[in-house]
Enzyme design. Structure first.
Site, PDB file in Angstrom:
ATOM      1  NE  ARG A 100      26.083 -44.123  65.955  1.00  0.00           N
ATOM      2  CZ  ARG A 100      26.506 -42.865  65.790  1.00  0.00           C
ATOM      3  NH1 ARG A 100      26.228 -42.208  64.677  1.00  0.00           N
ATOM      4  NH2 ARG A 100      27.228 -42.268  66.724  1.00  0.00           N
ATOM      5  CB  CYS A 129      25.006 -36.299  69.678  1.00  0.00           C
ATOM      6  SG  CYS A 129      25.887 -35.639  68.264  1.00  0.00           S
ATOM      7  CB  SER A 159      31.165 -29.597  71.678  1.00  0.00           C
ATOM      8  OG  SER A 159      29.753 -29.811  71.621  1.00  0.00           O
ATOM      9  CE  LYS A 207      27.233 -40.565  60.953  1.00  0.00           C
ATOM     10  NZ  LYS A 207      28.311 -39.810  61.649  1.00  0.00           N
ATOM     11  CG  HIS A 236      23.881 -31.134  68.765  1.00  0.00           C
ATOM     12  ND1 HIS A 236      25.007 -30.348  68.685  1.00  0.00           N
ATOM     13  CD2 HIS A 236      24.259 -32.364  68.335  1.00  0.00           C
ATOM     14  CE1 HIS A 236      26.028 -31.062  68.228  1.00  0.00           C
ATOM     15  NE2 HIS A 236      25.613 -32.299  68.012  1.00  0.00           N
TER      16      HIS A 236
HETATM   17  C1  2RA Z   1      28.445 -33.828  65.099  1.00  0.00           C
HETATM   18  N1  2RA Z   1      26.786 -35.553  65.474  1.00  0.00           N
HETATM   19  O1  2RA Z   1      27.712 -33.092  65.766  1.00  0.00           O
HETATM   20  C2  2RA Z   1      28.112 -35.298  64.942  1.00  0.00           C
HETATM   21  C3  2RA Z   1      29.133 -36.175  65.591  1.00  0.00           C
HETATM   22  N2  2RA Z   1      29.269 -35.926  66.981  1.00  0.00           N
HETATM   23  O2  2RA Z   1      29.480 -33.450  64.536  1.00  0.00           O
END
Ligand code: 2RA
Length: 333
Positions: A100, A129, A159, A207, A236
């Site tokens: 990335r 994400c 998830s 990140k 999320h």
């Molecule tokens: C998480 N963003 O939510 C990270 C990796 N999918 O665990």
């Protein structure tokens, strides 16, 4: 024209969703190849009413006519096999974090920086994400009001950890011991996603900070983040505080969001209407609400942003990158 597509990590949560999204969006596929680790090799996956036998990924897996490979099998698999795939002329769309921040690798959310795709040198990276859903909302505001600073506070579903996270929550809610997270996720919020680094931030927080700057192509942005795992199965949720250089009218700001790609405004708190994980689940849009001025600064706003982290946060964004890629006749520069 139809394309020969490979999905690497086809039996994982994101890989299976990639196949589902390719089907839903009727992606033009000639041949489909599905790969996994030895653990899942030999199992079947369904695609367009046809059964496909999952092959074990190996060095010769790309010695066949494949145009695009969607990877979601973890960073070590991408690090080893993406270069093998590109050496055979395959364009790799990688959902892992491996490439990335590589300056030769575009990091893309099509609604935000689609044009970067065509600068690829064989690999295009899918952002994290929690970053994807944020920049979809931030991009139109940055263009209009020029962002100075962002404070991220996230509430991330289990998830995001894959089946191990989902299982830990299920066990916790049934009063069975946890086996994956460092503490019980049931009845807890864990301020600990990925590993801690030497400055006290987790890799997940770094990140969000670093990927946001690359995707918005603005390394002057001041950003901080706290990412938290919460006892939610999927989707999320994020509290995002933004400070701008330019002032704004709240109604104009809301209207910019309302009319921007992939955004759904759910913002009538007086009617208990605001984004919820149970609303975003299974959807590809980014839901924004609780939009209100931050009175503590000259020009600031608070927002609540919710999206399906497996779909828009991973699988759908990757398929959208593939769709953008094939818009040009030649997918390889
Ligand atoms: C998480 N963003 O939510 C990270 C990796 N999918 O665990």
């Amino acid at each position: 024209k139809s394309y020969n597509i490979a999905v690497v990590g086809a039996t994982g949560m994101v890989g299976r969703t990639m196949l589902k999204v390719l089907e839903e969006r009727n992606f033009p596929i000639n041949n489909l190849y599905v790969f996994s680790s030895s653990k899942s090799a030999g199992t079947q996956v369904q695609f367009r009413d046809k059964n496909y036998t999952v092959e074990e990924l190996c060095e010769s897996s790309f010695d066949r006519d494949i145009d695009i490979a969607l990877f979601s099998a973890g960073g070590s698999v991408s690090a080893k096999y993406a270069p093998i795939a590109t050496s055979k002329g395959v364009v790799v769309i990688d959902n892992s974090s491996t490439f990335r921040m590589d300056e030769n690798v575009p990091l893309v959310v099509p609604e935000v920086n689609e044009s970067e795709i065509f600068k690829h040198n064989g690999i295009i990276a899918n952002p994290n994400c929690s970053t994807i859903q944020a920049v979809v909302a931030l991009k139109p505001l940055h263009d209009k009001y020029n962002i100075k600073r962002i404070v991220y506070s996230t509430y991330q579903a289990v998830s995001g950890s894959g089946v191990k996270g989902v299982t830990d929550l299920e066990n916790g809610l049934a009063n069975r011991p946890h086996t994956f997270y460092p503490h019980p996720i049931a009845n807890n919020c864990l301020p600990h996603i990925d590993v801690f680094t030497e400055n006290g931030y987790t890799k997940e927080e770094l990140k969000m900070i670093n990927e946001t700057k690359k995707i918005l192509n603005d390394y002057s942005l001041k950003i901080t983040a706290t990412t938290v795992r919460v006892p939610v199965s999927n989707c999320h949720s994020e509290s995002v505080n933004v400070e701008f250089y330019k002032d704004f009218e709240l109604e104009e700001l809301k209207n910019i969001l309302k009319t921007s790609p992939s955004i759904v405004l759910l913002d009538e708190p007086e009617k208990n209407i605001y984004p919820l994980a149970t609303i975003a689940n299974g959807r590809d849009e980014v839901f924004v609400g609780r939009i209100r001025r931050d009175e503590s600064v000259d020009s600031g706003v608070n927002m609540w942003i919710v999206a399906d982290n497996i779909r828009k946060g991973a699988a759908t964004n990757a398929v959208q990158i593939a769709e953008s890629l094939i818009k040009k006749s030649k997918i390889y520069n």
